[in-house]
Write a protein that holds these residues in place. Structure first.
Motif, PDB file in Angstrom:
ATOM      1  N   GLY A   1      46.134  33.975  53.339  1.00  0.00           N
ATOM      2  CA  GLY A   1      46.290  34.077  54.785  1.00  0.00           C
ATOM      3  C   GLY A   1      45.000  33.746  55.514  1.00  0.00           C
ATOM      4  N   LEU A   2      43.871  34.198  54.981  1.00  0.00           N
ATOM      5  CA  LEU A   2      42.582  33.944  55.611  1.00  0.00           C
ATOM      6  C   LEU A   2      42.230  32.460  55.591  1.00  0.00           C
ATOM      7  CD1 LEU A   2      40.084  35.326  56.894  1.00  0.00           C
ATOM      8  CD2 LEU A   2      39.105  35.437  54.582  1.00  0.00           C
ATOM      9  N   ALA A   3      42.577  31.775  54.490  1.00  0.00           N
ATOM     10  CA  ALA A   3      42.263  30.348  54.360  1.00  0.00           C
ATOM     11  C   ALA A   3      43.358  29.443  54.934  1.00  0.00           C
ATOM     12  CB  ALA A   3      42.047  30.006  52.883  1.00  0.00           C
TER      13      ALA A   3
ATOM     14  N   GLN B   1      42.637  25.761  47.458  1.00  0.00           N
ATOM     15  CA  GLN B   1      43.670  26.525  46.773  1.00  0.00           C
ATOM     16  C   GLN B   1      43.190  26.978  45.393  1.00  0.00           C
ATOM     17  OE1 GLN B   1      47.913  25.293  47.024  1.00  0.00           O
ATOM     18  NE2 GLN B   1      47.777  25.011  44.815  1.00  0.00           N
ATOM     19  N   GLU B   2      42.492  26.106  44.682  1.00  0.00           N
ATOM     20  CA  GLU B   2      41.988  26.474  43.359  1.00  0.00           C
ATOM     21  C   GLU B   2      40.862  27.506  43.465  1.00  0.00           C
ATOM     22  OE1 GLU B   2      43.484  25.596  40.625  1.00  0.00           O
ATOM     23  OE2 GLU B   2      44.892  24.535  41.909  1.00  0.00           O
ATOM     24  N   ILE B   3      40.063  27.418  44.539  1.00  0.00           N
ATOM     25  CA  ILE B   3      39.005  28.413  44.738  1.00  0.00           C
ATOM     26  C   ILE B   3      39.618  29.791  44.975  1.00  0.00           C
ATOM     27  CG2 ILE B   3      37.162  29.139  46.306  1.00  0.00           C
ATOM     28  CD1 ILE B   3      36.489  26.195  46.710  1.00  0.00           C
ATOM     29  N   VAL B   4      40.648  29.838  45.820  1.00  0.00           N
ATOM     30  CA  VAL B   4      41.327  31.108  46.081  1.00  0.00           C
ATOM     31  C   VAL B   4      41.974  31.631  44.805  1.00  0.00           C
ATOM     32  CG1 VAL B   4      43.293  32.139  47.274  1.00  0.00           C
ATOM     33  CG2 VAL B   4      41.705  30.686  48.532  1.00  0.00           C
ATOM     34  N   ARG B   5      42.584  30.738  44.045  1.00  0.00           N
ATOM     35  CA  ARG B   5      43.221  31.149  42.782  1.00  0.00           C
ATOM     36  C   ARG B   5      42.184  31.750  41.829  1.00  0.00           C
ATOM     37  NH1 ARG B   5      47.883  28.693  40.867  1.00  0.00           N
ATOM     38  NH2 ARG B   5      47.424  26.867  42.151  1.00  0.00           N
ATOM     39  N   SER B   6      41.032  31.084  41.702  1.00  0.00           N
ATOM     40  CA  SER B   6      39.986  31.570  40.800  1.00  0.00           C
ATOM     41  C   SER B   6      39.402  32.889  41.292  1.00  0.00           C
ATOM     42  CB  SER B   6      38.878  30.524  40.679  1.00  0.00           C
ATOM     43  OG  SER B   6      39.380  29.302  40.194  1.00  0.00           O
TER      44      SER B   6
ATOM     45  N   ALA C   1      40.705  35.224  43.388  1.00  0.00           N
ATOM     46  CA  ALA C   1      41.643  36.346  43.312  1.00  0.00           C
ATOM     47  C   ALA C   1      41.832  36.802  41.865  1.00  0.00           C
ATOM     48  CB  ALA C   1      42.983  35.953  43.928  1.00  0.00           C
ATOM     49  N   GLY C   2      41.985  35.844  40.961  1.00  0.00           N
ATOM     50  CA  GLY C   2      42.142  36.202  39.560  1.00  0.00           C
ATOM     51  C   GLY C   2      40.911  36.895  38.997  1.00  0.00           C
ATOM     52  N   THR C   3      39.734  36.419  39.397  1.00  0.00           N
ATOM     53  CA  THR C   3      38.499  37.020  38.905  1.00  0.00           C
ATOM     54  C   THR C   3      38.305  38.432  39.443  1.00  0.00           C
ATOM     55  OG1 THR C   3      37.471  34.831  38.731  1.00  0.00           O
ATOM     56  CG2 THR C   3      36.013  36.746  38.768  1.00  0.00           C
ATOM     57  N   LEU C   4      38.593  38.640  40.732  1.00  0.00           N
ATOM     58  CA  LEU C   4      38.461  39.981  41.312  1.00  0.00           C
ATOM     59  C   LEU C   4      39.422  40.969  40.649  1.00  0.00           C
ATOM     60  CD1 LEU C   4      38.050  39.095  45.096  1.00  0.00           C
ATOM     61  CD2 LEU C   4      36.300  39.969  43.539  1.00  0.00           C
ATOM     62  N   GLY C   5      40.656  40.516  40.395  1.00  0.00           N
ATOM     63  CA  GLY C   5      41.596  41.379  39.679  1.00  0.00           C
ATOM     64  C   GLY C   5      41.121  41.682  38.273  1.00  0.00           C
ATOM     65  N   LEU C   6      40.509  40.687  37.644  1.00  0.00           N
ATOM     66  CA  LEU C   6      39.986  40.881  36.294  1.00  0.00           C
ATOM     67  C   LEU C   6      38.837  41.876  36.285  1.00  0.00           C
ATOM     68  CD1 LEU C   6      40.363  39.741  33.415  1.00  0.00           C
ATOM     69  CD2 LEU C   6      38.589  38.068  33.953  1.00  0.00           C
ATOM     70  N   ILE C   7      37.950  41.768  37.271  1.00  0.00           N
ATOM     71  CA  ILE C   7      36.836  42.714  37.365  1.00  0.00           C
ATOM     72  C   ILE C   7      37.352  44.133  37.602  1.00  0.00           C
ATOM     73  CG2 ILE C   7      34.845  43.359  38.779  1.00  0.00           C
ATOM     74  CD1 ILE C   7      34.365  40.373  39.242  1.00  0.00           C
ATOM     75  N   ALA C   8      38.381  44.254  38.460  1.00  0.00           N
ATOM     76  CA  ALA C   8      38.934  45.584  38.746  1.00  0.00           C
ATOM     77  C   ALA C   8      39.602  46.195  37.527  1.00  0.00           C
ATOM     78  CB  ALA C   8      39.927  45.485  39.904  1.00  0.00           C
TER      79      ALA C   8
END
Length: 414
Positions: free
Chosen positions: A252-254, A369-374, A376-383
């Protein structure tokens, strides 16, 4: 089947831990099952556009006769900037005719003559190649059949057999369990996720239900039903939910709508599929494979730490497990970014040819789109690391308290 990272003695978990795990997992499993039943696509006829009367057959190239290539068009190709690129000549190996022997369909065993394809990206065919051809009924001569592609079925079966043998030879029963989990994942993707999205169900909701089903089925099948696996399941589900929230906010932000290529445009135009929801679904499914690896490792690590250091409390277990998790995350993040960069390498080359600046490349919808995908996936992985580590440390410290409070049984004398 044994747990993937379980090395402690069987039956060492207090019954309270098992009851606590079941109290959380059973409602989640029932909700997932209800979601599968509710969203499972019906067998009603599809509204997909008809493919007409064209049919596809298998064939073998018997002979290739090369001929003169037509002169390429004199008009230059304009890439939207300078310099202008002249049209390249056609590869002489793509010019001429080929004689085929059909190996499937009603005309099995018959011969046919076809023109070699000369379009951009077309393959080079040689005698002995197994190929796929498209038949247009009602047309005679070399235009009746058209070479479509190489037939890769035998090669893929060979690769698949080598993969299965290697997994079973190294993993044995654990390898068989992993293959069964892979089959379940593939079945859910092909029979549930894709048909449900095409049937008009919300892509994000379908992806969440599919991901939960994959987590519950595959983790327990591969690592066994134990409190350690249950903690990994809970950590994965929590991290996956956070990934979905972060991805929704970032998209939504992008101002991304999910339409970046011909495939997404076609789905949006012809099937009215929510491409933004489809992008969210792809982020969730793409994050799942790495998440379960991290959560299983963290849950097993804390369990082994508790077994090796009986004096450790919640804080000690959490800090020690978090140190292992940070080392794991540092390598996995690089893996994720390199995987997305590798998949987008042809596109990055096109941007470089067009001499676009770094800012223009990064803000392009496809790259964004790929930056957002990477991200979001990385933040979820860190969490996933602190979530799973905290759950495992809390359970281990609570189990130790329960075990300490239990009366010690005096061995009976014989």
């Amino acid at each position: 089947m044994g747990a993937g990272h379980h090395h402690g003695p069987a039956g060492s978990e207090p019954h309270g831990s098992v009851r606590w795990a079941l109290a959380l997992i059973v409602p989640l499993a029932l909700a997932t099952l209800a979601g599968l039943v509710w969203l499972w696509p019906s067998d009603s006829p599809s509204d997909a556009p008809s493919t007409g009367t064209l049919s596809r057959h298998k064939a073998t190239v018997v002979e290739v006769v090369l001929g003169a290539c037509a002169k390429p068009a004199d008009a230059p190709i304009d890439l939207g900037g300078e310099p202008v690129v002249e049209a390249e000549p056609v590869d002489p190996r793509r010019c001429g005719t080929a004689t085929l022997q059909l190996t499937s369909g009603p005309q099995d065993g018959q011969y046919a003559s076809v023109n070699l394809p000369t379009g951009p990206g077309s393959h080079v065919y040689e005698a002995g190649d197994d190929v796929l051809v498209i038949e247009t009924p009602g047309v005679e001569g070399v235009d009746r059949f058209q070479l479509s592609d190489h037939d890769r079925s035998d090669a893929l079966w060979t690769v698949a057999a080598a993969f299965v043998l290697a997994v079973v030879a190294f993993g044995r029963w654990r390898g068989l369990a992993a293959l069964a989990g892979l089959a379940i994942t593939f079945t859910l993707l092909v029979l549930f996720l894709i048909p449900a999205i095409l049937a008009g169900s919300p892509p994000l909701l379908v992806a969440i239900v599919c991901a939960a089903a994959v987590i519950l089925a595959v983790l327990y099948l591969t690592h066994g039903f134990s409190p350690t696996t249950t903690l990994a399941v809970l950590g994965t589900l929590a991290a996956l939910a956070l990934t979905g929230i972060l991805a929704t906010a970032a998209i939504g932000l992008a101002h991304l709508n999910g339409i970046t290529d011909e495939s997404s445009f076609y789905l949006d135009y012809n099937y009215a599929i929510n491409t933004q929801g489809l992008l969210l679904a792809s982020i969730i499914i793409g994050s799942l494979g790495v998440l379960d690896d991290v959560t299983v490792t963290q849950a097993a690590t804390v369990r082994e730490l508790a077994a090796a250091n009986p004096s450790y409390g919640f804080g000690d277990l959490y800090r020690a497990g978090a140190r292992v998790g940070r080392a794991h995350i540092a390598s996995v993040i690089n893996t994720i970014v390199l995987a997305y960069a590798g998949a987008s390498l042809p596109l990055l080359l096109l941007f470089r040819i067009g001499e676009q600046s770094v800012g223009e490349v990064l803000t392009n919808p496809v790259v964004a789109q790929e930056i957002v995908r990477s991200a979001a996936g990385t933040l979820g992985l860190i969490a996933a690391v602190p979530l799973t580590t905290a759950l495992a440390a809390f359970t281990a410290s609570r189990n130790r308290g329960i075990a300490t409070a239990l009366p010690t049984r005096t061995p009976e004398r014989i």
